[in-house]
Motif scaffolding. Structure first.
Motif, PDB file in Angstrom:
ATOM      1  N   ARG A 448       0.663  -1.276   0.062  1.00 27.73           N
ATOM      2  CA  ARG A 448      -0.008   0.119  -0.251  1.00 27.73           C
ATOM      3  C   ARG A 448       0.952   1.102   0.082  1.00 27.73           C
ATOM      4  N   GLU A 451       1.931   1.582  -3.589  1.00 26.31           N
ATOM      5  CA  GLU A 451       0.799   2.224  -4.518  1.00 26.31           C
ATOM      6  C   GLU A 451       0.667   3.759  -4.228  1.00 26.31           C
ATOM      7  N   GLN A 463      -1.180   7.385 -14.953  1.00 25.82           N
ATOM      8  CA  GLN A 463      -0.765   6.102 -14.452  1.00 25.82           C
ATOM      9  C   GLN A 463       0.592   5.635 -14.892  1.00 25.82           C
ATOM     10  N   ARG A 491       3.157   2.038 -13.152  1.00 27.38           N
ATOM     11  CA  ARG A 491       2.744   1.617 -11.893  1.00 27.38           C
ATOM     12  C   ARG A 491       3.388   0.326 -11.381  1.00 27.38           C
ATOM     13  N   VAL A 495       5.948  -0.156  -8.538  1.00 26.33           N
ATOM     14  CA  VAL A 495       5.855  -0.928  -7.296  1.00 26.33           C
ATOM     15  C   VAL A 495       6.670  -2.205  -7.304  1.00 26.33           C
TER      16      VAL A 495
END
Length: 518
Positions: A448, A451, A463, A491, A495
């Protein structure tokens, strides 16, 4: 004050006899326009070499306040990351004293949000709160008084009109933060009474003060410019560190030095006067050499950076390495920066950023000290993760909603780490507890964090992280291996790389400086 070394040559008050044109004085007409912007007295001091000494002195006086000292010890990363802290502070001051009122209000709101998070109790169970108006007033008071003192010690005391103007500017700083009038005295004569009382009755020999004077100066980690040059840096620090500490102590009010039991070093007063006069003489250097922003940018140039000075930096670093080899031949110097970081010598580059394969891995203990333990106290707890969030928010200049999202994500990650690693239940994670954990800790909370960090970096919401967004976060250009065919950072890739760094303990050219630069 009665102390001969700390008197301020104070004016008789607002109704002073006017402009003073005595020898060595600095005189300016007090303008009636805004207290901020290029015409302010503060703006002139900002690029003054003497102000470096004044800021160090002010920081020591701040740390001597019990509440501020406790907040620094519990929350600040200034010992491990002093250059990062300095850069962020100077950027904040530029915003606050710039000509743009909207920028000032936005920065004031950010500072208030930041200080709201600094509250708790010290080792003696005494409460502290960075939003306490009296505490904030003392921070501003130390900057004002140290600015006045730097002029006096360098042989150019401020005239009454300029001093009044400067005091009004610092009062305006508090007003911009939303503090009500009354926490700083309204007039200069009342200010000096307030200052004398604080020095004589309130300041203490705090742990934070001792850390600054006896640990920070003598073990100051190298800025990015000197990364990988431990001998050169250690040699310079061994010479300059004790001098800075001695000069700073000698410039403090005598009544406080006596109360705090600070040592009286023979010749310290002469050394102090010489340092301030030398800083005054340095004002004759070319203007572009004195721009604070230029100096800080130079110190933060990275060995693997891509800026316009990359080639010049590489040449300079080559010469410094040769100088370091000469120093080692003459006087062996321990090749370590502060006992926590790698030496940077060739023998230690087997895990350096940019290398591949197994060499790119590091031990759990290395990752703990180099990345996770932001405050340098030997433990991982919430202030360490809060320091990470604070640095990321500062780099991206986030507004309140995005800032809160990032802090909340880091808070959730801390709860996850605490539940998984705090085996003895003391509320923090030791190096031993972390090293005993499984190699990969990429739980839902850390995912999380990745993100959310991507979301707040992706300012346009497409994005992908483009080149401008990437530079805002990492302060360098794209690495070729990161981008797709369109030159963007997706993304999924972001990540993946973040998790590989934070949980796999894998060295990373962009991510290492993000959280481990000094």
């Amino acid at each position: 004050m009665k102390d001969t070394d700390s008197s301020h040559a104070r004016p008789p008050g607002p109704a002073a006899t006017g402009r003073y044109d005595g020898p060595g004085s600095e005189t300016t007409d007090a303008p009636t326009e805004s207290l901020f912007g290029p015409g302010s007295q503060f703006h002139q001091f900002f690029n003054d070499p003497r102000w470096a000494l004044a800021v160090v002195r002010a920081t020591v006086l701040e740390a001597a306040h019990p509440q501020i000292g406790a907040a620094l010890v519990d929350n600040s990363s200034f010992v491990v990351h002093p250059w990062r802290r300095l850069r962020n502070t100077l950027v904040s001051l530029q915003r606050m004293y710039g000509a743009d009122e909207d920028v000032r209000q936005r920065e004031a709101a950010r500072l208030n949000r930041l200080h709201t998070r600094f509250s708790g109790t010290d080792a003696k169970n005494r409460p502290y709160d960075a939003m306490d108006p009296e505490v904030r007033a003392w921070v501003v008071a130390t900057l004002f008084e140290s600015s006045v003192t730097m002029c006096r010690l360098s042989g150019q005391p401020l005239d009454p009109i300029t001093m009044e103007r400067l005091y009004a500017e610092f009062q305006g700083f508090l007003t911009a933060l939303g503090d009500q009038a009354g926490h700083l005295p309204p007039t200069l004569p009342e200010f000096w009474q307030y200052y004398d009382r604080m020095v004589a009755e309130e300041l203490q020999n705090t742990e934070a003060l001792r850390i600054i004077l006896y640990r920070l100066f003598e073990h100051l980690p190298a800025p990015p410019l000197f990364a990988g040059l431990p001998t050169v840096w250690a040699t310079g620090r061994a010479l300059a560190g004790p001098v800075i500490g001695t000069v700073t102590v000698a410039s403090l009010p005598e009544v406080f030095r006596r109360r705090a039991g600070l040592p009286e070093v023979p010749g310290a007063q002469t050394l102090m006067q010489g340092a301030y006069v030398a800083a005054r003489m340095a004002r004759a250097l070319p203007d572009n050499w004195l721009q604070t922003e230029n100096v800080i940018s130079l110190l933060h140039l990275s060995p693997d950076g891509d800026g316009p000075y990359a080639e010049t930096l590489s040449t300079l670093r080559g010469r410094m390495r040769r100088a370091g080899a000469l120093f080692r031949l003459i006087t062996p110097v321990p090749s370590q920066q502060d006992g926590r970081r790698g030496t940077g010598d060739p023998a230690d580059t087997a895990g350096a950023p940019g290398t591949g394969g197994a060499e790119n891995l590091r031990s759990a203990r290395e990752f703990f000290t180099e990345v996770l333990d932001q405050t340098g106290d030997g433990y991982l707890d919430w202030p360490d993760l809060a320091a990470m969030a604070r640095e990321l928010c500062s780099r991206l200049d986030l507004d309140e909603p995005e800032e809160t999202r990032l802090y909340d994500a880091f808070a959730a990650w801390w709860r996850e780490l605490q539940a998984a690693l705090d085996t003895d239940g003391d509320g923090r994670v030791s190096e031993e507890e972390y090293a005993a954990a499984t190699p990969s800790l990429a739980g839902p909370a850390l995912i999380r964090v990745a993100e959310v960090l991507f979301g707040v970096t992706d300012a346009d919401g497409d994005q992908f992280i483009d080149a401008e967004e990437y530079r805002a976060l990492f302060r360098r250009g794209f690495g070729r291996a990161l981008v797709d065919a369109q030159g963007r950072y997706s993304r999924a890739a972001f990540v993946r790389d973040f998790l590989s760094f934070m949980s796999g303990r894998r060295r990373s050219t962009p991510y290492d400086p993000l959280l481990s630069d000094a």
